[in-house]
Design a protein around this motif. Sequence first.
Motif, mmCIF file in Angstrom:
data_model
loop_
_atom_site.group_PDB
_atom_site.id
_atom_site.type_symbol
_atom_site.label_atom_id
_atom_site.label_comp_id
_atom_site.label_asym_id
_atom_site.label_seq_id
_atom_site.Cartn_x
_atom_site.Cartn_y
_atom_site.Cartn_z
ATOM 1 N N ALA A 132 30.045 70.124 32.581
ATOM 2 C CA ALA A 132 28.770 70.191 31.871
ATOM 3 C C ALA A 132 28.875 69.667 30.449
ATOM 4 C CB ALA A 132 28.270 71.635 31.860
ATOM 5 N N ASN A 133 30.068 69.723 29.875
ATOM 6 C CA ASN A 133 30.269 69.246 28.502
ATOM 7 C C ASN A 133 30.828 67.824 28.442
ATOM 8 O OD1 ASN A 133 29.637 71.524 26.495
ATOM 9 N ND2 ASN A 133 30.829 72.582 28.054
ATOM 10 N N GLY A 134 30.830 67.122 29.576
ATOM 11 C CA GLY A 134 31.255 65.730 29.595
ATOM 12 C C GLY A 134 32.746 65.536 29.683
ATOM 13 N N SER A 135 33.493 66.578 30.069
ATOM 14 C CA SER A 135 34.944 66.481 30.083
ATOM 15 C C SER A 135 35.459 66.202 31.489
ATOM 16 C CB SER A 135 35.559 67.762 29.515
ATOM 17 O OG SER A 135 36.923 67.558 29.181
ATOM 18 N N ILE A 136 36.725 66.519 31.742
ATOM 19 C CA ILE A 136 37.436 66.036 32.915
ATOM 20 C C ILE A 136 37.785 67.158 33.873
ATOM 21 C CG2 ILE A 136 38.430 64.140 31.583
ATOM 22 C CD1 ILE A 136 41.110 65.742 31.671
ATOM 23 N N GLN A 137 38.265 66.765 35.050
ATOM 24 C CA GLN A 137 38.779 67.691 36.054
ATOM 25 C C GLN A 137 39.998 67.040 36.677
ATOM 26 O OE1 GLN A 137 37.357 70.772 36.689
ATOM 27 N NE2 GLN A 137 39.122 71.210 37.959
ATOM 28 N N ARG A 138 41.203 67.549 36.347
ATOM 29 C CA ARG A 138 42.435 66.919 36.828
ATOM 30 C C ARG A 138 42.750 67.266 38.282
ATOM 31 N NH1 ARG A 138 44.121 68.749 31.605
ATOM 32 N NH2 ARG A 138 44.393 67.003 30.146
ATOM 33 N N ARG A 139 42.330 68.451 38.704
ATOM 34 C CA ARG A 139 42.552 68.897 40.083
ATOM 35 C C ARG A 139 41.281 69.545 40.599
ATOM 36 N NH1 ARG A 139 46.997 71.218 37.755
ATOM 37 N NH2 ARG A 139 46.054 73.274 37.980
ATOM 38 N N ALA A 140 41.164 69.601 41.896
ATOM 39 C CA ALA A 140 40.030 70.311 42.479
ATOM 40 C C ALA A 140 40.120 71.786 42.110
ATOM 41 C CB ALA A 140 40.033 70.145 43.993
ATOM 42 N N PRO A 141 39.007 72.418 41.753
ATOM 43 C CA PRO A 141 39.043 73.841 41.396
ATOM 44 C C PRO A 141 39.463 74.695 42.576
ATOM 45 C CG PRO A 141 36.783 73.072 41.575
ATOM 46 C CD PRO A 141 37.646 71.853 41.660
ATOM 47 N N VAL A 142 40.012 75.859 42.273
ATOM 48 C CA VAL A 142 40.607 76.708 43.312
ATOM 49 C C VAL A 142 40.167 78.157 43.145
ATOM 50 C CG1 VAL A 142 42.647 75.258 43.585
ATOM 51 C CG2 VAL A 142 42.685 77.144 41.926
ATOM 52 N N THR A 143 40.314 78.922 44.214
ATOM 53 C CA THR A 143 40.325 80.379 44.154
ATOM 54 C C THR A 143 41.579 80.859 44.854
ATOM 55 O OG1 THR A 143 39.102 80.644 46.219
ATOM 56 C CG2 THR A 143 37.808 80.549 44.190
ATOM 57 N N HIS A 144 42.127 81.961 44.368
ATOM 58 C CA HIS A 144 43.246 82.612 45.043
ATOM 59 C C HIS A 144 43.056 84.117 44.981
ATOM 60 C CE1 HIS A 144 45.390 78.679 44.484
ATOM 61 N NE2 HIS A 144 45.720 78.981 45.734
ATOM 62 N N ILE A 145 43.594 84.794 45.966
ATOM 63 C CA ILE A 145 43.515 86.243 46.033
ATOM 64 C C ILE A 145 44.845 86.828 45.579
ATOM 65 C CG2 ILE A 145 43.320 88.218 47.589
ATOM 66 C CD1 ILE A 145 41.398 86.540 49.263
ATOM 67 N N HIS A 146 44.762 87.735 44.589
ATOM 68 C CA HIS A 146 45.945 88.410 44.067
ATOM 69 C C HIS A 146 45.747 89.924 44.153
ATOM 70 C CE1 HIS A 146 47.454 84.613 42.734
ATOM 71 N NE2 HIS A 146 46.587 84.473 41.752
ATOM 72 N N PRO A 147 46.839 90.679 44.222
ATOM 73 C CA PRO A 147 46.700 92.138 44.206
ATOM 74 C C PRO A 147 46.104 92.613 42.888
ATOM 75 C CG PRO A 147 48.991 91.502 43.930
ATOM 76 C CD PRO A 147 48.246 90.253 44.297
ATOM 77 N N LEU A 148 45.261 93.626 42.956
ATOM 78 C CA LEU A 148 44.686 94.187 41.735
ATOM 79 C C LEU A 148 45.780 94.819 40.882
ATOM 80 C CD1 LEU A 148 41.360 96.140 41.521
ATOM 81 C CD2 LEU A 148 43.352 96.867 40.202
ATOM 82 N N VAL A 149 46.784 95.392 41.541
ATOM 83 C CA VAL A 149 47.954 95.951 40.850
ATOM 84 C C VAL A 149 49.182 95.166 41.303
ATOM 85 C CG1 VAL A 149 49.393 97.986 40.511
ATOM 86 C CG2 VAL A 149 46.909 98.245 40.730
ATOM 87 N N ARG A 150 49.841 94.503 40.377
ATOM 88 C CA ARG A 150 51.033 93.735 40.716
ATOM 89 C C ARG A 150 52.274 94.452 40.191
ATOM 90 N NH1 ARG A 150 51.156 88.055 37.496
ATOM 91 N NH2 ARG A 150 53.126 87.889 38.638
ATOM 92 N N VAL A 151 53.420 94.125 40.784
ATOM 93 C CA VAL A 151 54.693 94.700 40.346
ATOM 94 C C VAL A 151 55.463 93.644 39.556
ATOM 95 C CG1 VAL A 151 56.840 95.794 41.050
ATOM 96 C CG2 VAL A 151 54.755 96.194 42.369
ATOM 97 N N HIS A 152 55.914 94.016 38.367
ATOM 98 C CA HIS A 152 56.672 93.087 37.529
ATOM 99 C C HIS A 152 58.101 92.982 38.085
ATOM 100 C CE1 HIS A 152 58.507 91.189 34.070
ATOM 101 N NE2 HIS A 152 57.310 91.043 33.516
ATOM 102 N N PRO A 153 58.582 91.773 38.399
ATOM 103 C CA PRO A 153 59.884 91.642 39.068
ATOM 104 C C PRO A 153 61.080 91.983 38.189
ATOM 105 C CG PRO A 153 59.015 89.488 38.496
ATOM 106 C CD PRO A 153 57.922 90.474 38.193
#
Length: 390
Positions: free
Chosen positions: A252-273
């Motif tokens: 909308a602001n005249g800029s670029i898109q280097r990759r196709a936009p994505v969605t991903h599903i992540h756990p609401l609570v993650r464990v730090h490795p």
Amino acid sequence: MPVDIAPVVYGNFDTHFYAGQDEVGSDGVLRIAKAYRQKAKHPEFLPTWDPRQKYPPLEFFKYEDPALRADPSFPNLLNGKTSLKPITPKLGTEIRGLQLTKLSDAAKDELALLVAQRGVVVLRDQDFVDQGPGYAEDYGRHFGKLHIHQTSGAPEGHPHLHITFRRPDRKEFDRVFQDAASSVSFHTDVSYELQPPSYTFFAQLEGPESGGDTLFADTIEAYERLSPHFQEFLSTLHVIHSSKEQAFSSKANGSIQRRAPVTHIHPLVRVHPVLKKKCLFVNRAFSRKIVELKSGESSHLLDFLYGIIESGHDLQLRAKWEPGTVAIWDNRRTQHSAIVDWEDPVTRHNVRITPQAERPVEDLKYLNDPTYYPHTDEDDEYRGYPSRKY
């Protein structure tokens, strides 16, 4: 009477190209206006947006955390000349007497461990940016595979660097507050990617004499303050994260898109490795819907969790910038927000190095498992989050 509604921008005011204010070169590359380029103290780090840059979707890779290689006594990182000062008891450490450019690989591993343990490390009097953008890219690769942002500006020839640039123009201030009463916008960088970042470097190139600080919030502390029964419930949920709105704003602001936009599903609570602790992994900028809940339920629960993180001043810190400052944070356990609190026409110019990490998981038995929770855009539509084509 018809009303003009400005496109939603999702807090990317300092990373977007703006048609009519910025310039398009004869080579087709989008650049900051010449008047601003001539004033820049670090022109080698100025952002450009090349519409010819196109990249395929990011693919899964096994991430090996450098902190897991580190000696926990920090013999290579810390010495008698190094000064460490806690910023808050649980979050953040300020370091003086240590040069990032002098660290061995073993010391870099220990730095990763320190950042994981403290969430945020702020280093003063650094000569890091003086080494140039190529050096910054090479340095970041020690901590992981470098991310290329889908829309933000990058120095020419160095697409792995993410540049934030607030122009020395009153329009910048007006743009931030055109539809908001506050500049605070807590987020986790590019949480919509399959493998969001870990140890994120952010160096100041130029900024206001005062103001322009960065807020950080600790999502481990936020999780641990919840009741055990609520923690158990949240640990069963998963969240859709989306880059599509950011892509729309860029377009909308005249800029670029280097990759196709994505969605991903992540756990609401993650464990730090590294820490083996749980943290909330939702943020207002990119989280869209809880998979297992109805839309109304999801909205109420997400707003409640956002409020804990955004309003909990007792789990936050405020990092102040000065010349030669480099901040490093663990993007898995912290959220952050820039602060726009100056009105004078002053440049704020920073560079971010963004190594990718493991795919977020709710249990470390899934760590680096390429088959963990696959999904498609069609799945998003089924779960109540619309898929938009760009």
